[in-house]
Write an enzyme that holds these catalytic residues in place. Sequence first.
Site, PDB file in Angstrom:
ATOM      1  N   ARG A 172     136.386 -13.219  68.717  1.00 31.04           N
ATOM      2  CA  ARG A 172     136.289 -14.678  68.787  1.00 31.04           C
ATOM      3  C   ARG A 172     136.839 -15.346  67.526  1.00 31.04           C
ATOM      4  NH1 ARG A 172     131.726 -16.762  71.676  1.00 31.04           N
ATOM      5  NH2 ARG A 172     131.065 -18.089  69.966  1.00 31.04           N
ATOM      6  N   ARG A 176     143.988 -16.383  59.994  1.00 32.52           N
ATOM      7  CA  ARG A 176     145.203 -17.200  59.826  1.00 32.52           C
ATOM      8  C   ARG A 176     145.822 -16.996  58.455  1.00 32.52           C
ATOM      9  NH1 ARG A 176     141.820 -21.928  60.977  1.00 32.52           N
ATOM     10  NH2 ARG A 176     141.674 -21.964  63.235  1.00 32.52           N
ATOM     11  N   ARG A 249     119.344 -10.704  71.791  1.00 39.94           N
ATOM     12  CA  ARG A 249     118.977 -10.862  70.397  1.00 39.94           C
ATOM     13  C   ARG A 249     118.275 -12.210  70.307  1.00 39.94           C
ATOM     14  NH1 ARG A 249     117.536  -7.894  66.333  1.00 39.94           N
ATOM     15  NH2 ARG A 249     118.311  -8.608  64.328  1.00 39.94           N
ATOM     16  N   ARG A 280     122.259 -17.922  58.515  1.00 43.98           N
ATOM     17  CA  ARG A 280     122.922 -19.154  58.100  1.00 43.98           C
ATOM     18  C   ARG A 280     121.928 -20.251  57.788  1.00 43.98           C
ATOM     19  NH1 ARG A 280     126.222 -20.109  63.813  1.00 43.98           N
ATOM     20  NH2 ARG A 280     124.424 -19.935  65.178  1.00 43.98           N
ATOM     21  N   GLU A 300     118.273 -19.835  59.720  1.00 45.52           N
ATOM     22  CA  GLU A 300     118.278 -19.119  61.001  1.00 45.52           C
ATOM     23  C   GLU A 300     118.099 -17.622  60.748  1.00 45.52           C
ATOM     24  OE1 GLU A 300     121.263 -20.736  63.688  1.00 45.52           O
ATOM     25  OE2 GLU A 300     121.677 -18.707  64.374  1.00 45.52           O
ATOM     26  N   TYR A 348     128.101 -14.199  77.113  1.00 50.31           N
ATOM     27  CA  TYR A 348     128.160 -14.871  75.818  1.00 50.31           C
ATOM     28  C   TYR A 348     129.092 -16.081  75.987  1.00 50.31           C
ATOM     29  CZ  TYR A 348     128.556 -14.602  70.612  1.00 50.31           C
ATOM     30  OH  TYR A 348     128.528 -14.821  69.263  1.00 50.31           O
ATOM     31  N   ASP A 350     130.432 -20.005  75.752  1.00 53.83           N
ATOM     32  CA  ASP A 350     130.398 -21.248  74.990  1.00 53.83           C
ATOM     33  C   ASP A 350     130.155 -22.410  75.956  1.00 53.83           C
ATOM     34  OD1 ASP A 350     130.713 -20.483  72.354  1.00 53.83           O
ATOM     35  OD2 ASP A 350     132.887 -20.340  72.511  1.00 53.83           O
TER      36      ASP A 350
HETATM   37  P1  FAD Z   1     120.714 -22.807  78.806  1.00 54.77           P
HETATM   38  O1  FAD Z   1     121.127 -23.884  77.893  1.00 54.77           O
HETATM   39  O2  FAD Z   1     119.995 -21.640  78.237  1.00 54.77           O
HETATM   40  O3  FAD Z   1     119.820 -23.453  79.961  1.00 54.77           O
HETATM   41  C1  FAD Z   1     119.029 -22.690  80.832  1.00 54.77           C
HETATM   42  C2  FAD Z   1     117.787 -23.481  81.122  1.00 54.77           C
HETATM   43  O4  FAD Z   1     117.045 -22.823  82.159  1.00 54.77           O
HETATM   44  C3  FAD Z   1     116.850 -23.604  79.934  1.00 54.77           C
HETATM   45  O5  FAD Z   1     116.569 -24.958  79.655  1.00 54.77           O
HETATM   46  C4  FAD Z   1     115.610 -22.847  80.372  1.00 54.77           C
HETATM   47  O6  FAD Z   1     114.410 -23.404  79.856  1.00 54.77           O
HETATM   48  C5  FAD Z   1     115.684 -22.968  81.874  1.00 54.77           C
HETATM   49  N1  FAD Z   1     114.960 -21.914  82.580  1.00 54.77           N
HETATM   50  C6  FAD Z   1     115.092 -20.578  82.419  1.00 54.77           C
HETATM   51  N2  FAD Z   1     114.222 -19.926  83.210  1.00 54.77           N
HETATM   52  C7  FAD Z   1     113.529 -20.872  83.895  1.00 54.77           C
HETATM   53  C8  FAD Z   1     112.481 -20.817  84.848  1.00 54.77           C
HETATM   54  N3  FAD Z   1     111.948 -19.660  85.229  1.00 54.77           N
HETATM   55  N4  FAD Z   1     111.993 -21.975  85.342  1.00 54.77           N
HETATM   56  C9  FAD Z   1     112.503 -23.176  84.931  1.00 54.77           C
HETATM   57  N5  FAD Z   1     113.487 -23.271  84.010  1.00 54.77           N
HETATM   58  C10 FAD Z   1     113.999 -22.143  83.496  1.00 54.77           C
HETATM   59  N6  FAD Z   1     128.446 -22.924  72.419  1.00 54.77           N
HETATM   60  C11 FAD Z   1     129.465 -23.669  71.939  1.00 54.77           C
HETATM   61  O7  FAD Z   1     130.363 -24.049  72.703  1.00 54.77           O
HETATM   62  N7  FAD Z   1     129.518 -24.013  70.607  1.00 54.77           N
HETATM   63  C12 FAD Z   1     128.555 -23.635  69.717  1.00 54.77           C
HETATM   64  O8  FAD Z   1     128.633 -23.965  68.538  1.00 54.77           O
HETATM   65  C13 FAD Z   1     127.476 -22.839  70.203  1.00 54.77           C
HETATM   66  N8  FAD Z   1     126.493 -22.436  69.360  1.00 54.77           N
HETATM   67  C14 FAD Z   1     125.485 -21.660  69.838  1.00 54.77           C
HETATM   68  C15 FAD Z   1     124.498 -21.242  68.942  1.00 54.77           C
HETATM   69  C16 FAD Z   1     123.461 -20.443  69.398  1.00 54.77           C
HETATM   70  C17 FAD Z   1     122.401 -20.001  68.434  1.00 54.77           C
HETATM   71  C18 FAD Z   1     123.418 -20.048  70.753  1.00 54.77           C
HETATM   72  C19 FAD Z   1     122.316 -19.147  71.241  1.00 54.77           C
HETATM   73  C20 FAD Z   1     124.373 -20.474  71.648  1.00 54.77           C
HETATM   74  C21 FAD Z   1     125.427 -21.283  71.204  1.00 54.77           C
HETATM   75  N9  FAD Z   1     126.405 -21.751  72.083  1.00 54.77           N
HETATM   76  C22 FAD Z   1     127.448 -22.506  71.588  1.00 54.77           C
HETATM   77  C23 FAD Z   1     126.357 -21.439  73.540  1.00 54.77           C
HETATM   78  C24 FAD Z   1     125.669 -22.571  74.347  1.00 54.77           C
HETATM   79  O9  FAD Z   1     124.358 -22.759  73.900  1.00 54.77           O
HETATM   80  C25 FAD Z   1     125.658 -22.182  75.825  1.00 54.77           C
HETATM   81  O10 FAD Z   1     126.942 -21.872  76.297  1.00 54.77           O
HETATM   82  C26 FAD Z   1     125.089 -23.252  76.779  1.00 54.77           C
HETATM   83  O11 FAD Z   1     124.102 -24.036  76.193  1.00 54.77           O
HETATM   84  C27 FAD Z   1     124.534 -22.544  77.994  1.00 54.77           C
HETATM   85  O12 FAD Z   1     124.073 -23.438  78.982  1.00 54.77           O
HETATM   86  P2  FAD Z   1     123.260 -22.858  80.217  1.00 54.77           P
HETATM   87  O13 FAD Z   1     122.956 -24.000  81.103  1.00 54.77           O
HETATM   88  O14 FAD Z   1     123.988 -21.707  80.802  1.00 54.77           O
HETATM   89  O15 FAD Z   1     121.950 -22.217  79.597  1.00 54.77           O
HETATM   90  N1  UDP Z   2     130.831 -13.036  61.986  1.00 52.51           N
HETATM   91  C1  UDP Z   2     130.783 -12.447  60.736  1.00 52.51           C
HETATM   92  N2  UDP Z   2     130.698 -13.236  59.638  1.00 52.51           N
HETATM   93  C2  UDP Z   2     130.649 -14.580  59.716  1.00 52.51           C
HETATM   94  C3  UDP Z   2     130.692 -15.180  60.991  1.00 52.51           C
HETATM   95  C4  UDP Z   2     130.763 -14.382  62.108  1.00 52.51           C
HETATM   96  O1  UDP Z   2     130.810 -11.244  60.638  1.00 52.51           O
HETATM   97  O2  UDP Z   2     130.547 -15.246  58.662  1.00 52.51           O
HETATM   98  C5  UDP Z   2     130.905 -12.154  63.173  1.00 52.51           C
HETATM   99  C6  UDP Z   2     129.520 -11.754  63.704  1.00 52.51           C
HETATM  100  O3  UDP Z   2     129.603 -10.441  64.207  1.00 52.51           O
HETATM  101  C7  UDP Z   2     129.315 -12.746  64.812  1.00 52.51           C
HETATM  102  C8  UDP Z   2     130.714 -12.855  65.394  1.00 52.51           C
HETATM  103  O4  UDP Z   2     131.575 -12.794  64.237  1.00 52.51           O
HETATM  104  O5  UDP Z   2     128.372 -12.277  65.752  1.00 52.51           O
HETATM  105  C9  UDP Z   2     130.992 -14.123  66.167  1.00 52.51           C
HETATM  106  O6  UDP Z   2     130.788 -15.219  65.315  1.00 52.51           O
HETATM  107  P1  UDP Z   2     130.537 -16.677  65.853  1.00 52.51           P
HETATM  108  O7  UDP Z   2     130.548 -17.607  64.707  1.00 52.51           O
HETATM  109  O8  UDP Z   2     131.452 -16.922  66.975  1.00 52.51           O
HETATM  110  O9  UDP Z   2     129.046 -16.522  66.362  1.00 52.51           O
HETATM  111  P2  UDP Z   2     128.105 -17.523  67.180  1.00 52.51           P
HETATM  112  O10 UDP Z   2     128.690 -18.892  67.063  1.00 52.51           O
HETATM  113  O11 UDP Z   2     128.155 -17.005  68.566  1.00 52.51           O
HETATM  114  O12 UDP Z   2     126.782 -17.361  66.549  1.00 52.51           O
END
Ligand code: FAD
Ligand code: UDP
Length: 368
Positions: A172, A176, A249, A280, A300, A348, A350
């Site tokens: 991902r 550059r 995780r 972070r 975090e 995984y 976005d």
């Molecule tokens: P979710 O947002 O998980 O929604 C699922 C919903 O279902 C939840 O509200 C949950 O409560 C509900 N649910 C589950 N089971 C039940 C049940 N039994 N009954 C009723 N409700 C239920 N993406 C990006 O593009 N940019 C980012 O910078 C980025 N950062 C991230 C950072 C982290 C730490 C994480 C974990 C993810 C990140 N993502 C990011 C990914 C992004 O969060 C997801 O792609 C997106 O929010 C997923 O949407 P979803 O609807 O699939 O799932």
């Molecule tokens: N990663 C790393 N160092 C960094 C940032 C990311 O090694 O400073 C690696 C790490 O394995 C991470 C992966 O790159 O799980 C993807 O990073 P990203 O920032 O896309 O993670 P997310 O936004 O999904 O938390």
Amino acid sequence: MKEYDFLIVGSGLYGAVFAREMTNAGKKCLVIDKRAHTGGNVYCENIDGINVHKYGPHIFHTNSKEIWDYVNSFVEFNNFVYSPLANYQGRLYNLPFNMNTFYKLWNIENPGEAEKKIQDQISASGIVNPVNLEQQAITMVGKDVYELLIKGYTEKQWGRKAVDLPKGIIKRLPVRFTFDNNYFNDRYQGIPIGGYNRLINGLLSGVEVRTSVDFFKDRDNLSKMADVLVYTGKLDEFYNYKFGCLEYRSLRFEQEKLNVPSYQGVAVINFTDGIIPYTRVVEHKHFEFGRQEYTIITKEYPQEWSLGMEAYYPINDVENEKKLNLYNTLAKNERKTIFGGRLAEYKYYDMHQVIAAALMKTKKMKRS
Ligand code: FAD
Ligand code: UDP
């Protein structure tokens, strides 16, 4: 005739986009969520005027004009560009891996020299066909960057050795040979002005939503209410874990309000040394260029996941993929259930990918 056309389990982006599109098509939708709020993981809590990303920092980015126009039709996005820093043993490096990083690391000003340095390290490693994350990373950026900026972060993030992780995770990240600290290669990026809740509220406007309702606490009755179930919860839970748990995780967040206008001067700093327990530090106000006299930061901490905890990152290794295939075989045969989103597809994903998946599905349904 049932009361609703669709019962949508989960009000995250998948559920919210699905509900919006089918409501626009004249269908009656009920959205439920077990959490006390809508939005899934993009939910923000407004604390003293600062939108705090409660489930980890979220930066919207996409290459698709269609997706960008779609989200902007609900809320305007700002011009935030994600340029996090890495802190390794007290020294700061630019991310993603670019000429600023290489300059700091080796005092090299010239792209050709940086490429040669990295190429020499790749050749010295002897790795030709990488099979795990460590090897993949070394063949992308060489050993020095791997040791300082990847190994420690990755191993604490995933709780596993880099040699035991799938190589796809690291692909991902851009590498550059220009002085460009933009973390993403995508054409469009930003944060909704006023926060992600405005996007979700726009998507769910006019849709019936019930929060604090867990599908599994009343599965039979809820299922009877609609012709079709749209399920965005965990796939293994839907089948009562009959093939075992799909592993995740998890994360723990420590939030603090501080009486300084800026704590770290940037939205995110990654701590890449394995000894520091958090991955972070997020300073939320910078996502929206906040001018408050105070600030809110979140540390975090990655943690081992077990049943009952929040599932954040799917662990798409060989064992889990095997179980996923078994569950998918069952899911494919369901006639009245649609599985979508990061938990139900165990991907995984976005945000833009989840939106694209929900739009594709609803487009198809509108045609049929
Ligand atoms: P979710 O947002 O998980 O929604 C699922 C919903 O279902 C939840 O509200 C949950 O409560 C509900 N649910 C589950 N089971 C039940 C049940 N039994 N009954 C009723 N409700 C239920 N993406 C990006 O593009 N940019 C980012 O910078 C980025 N950062 C991230 C950072 C982290 C730490 C994480 C974990 C993810 C990140 N993502 C990011 C990914 C992004 O969060 C997801 O792609 C997106 O929010 C997923 O949407 P979803 O609807 O699939 O799932
Ligand atoms: N990663 C790393 N160092 C960094 C940032 C990311 O090694 O400073 C690696 C790490 O394995 C991470 C992966 O790159 O799980 C993807 O990073 P990203 O920032 O896309 O993670 P997310 O936004 O999904 O938390």
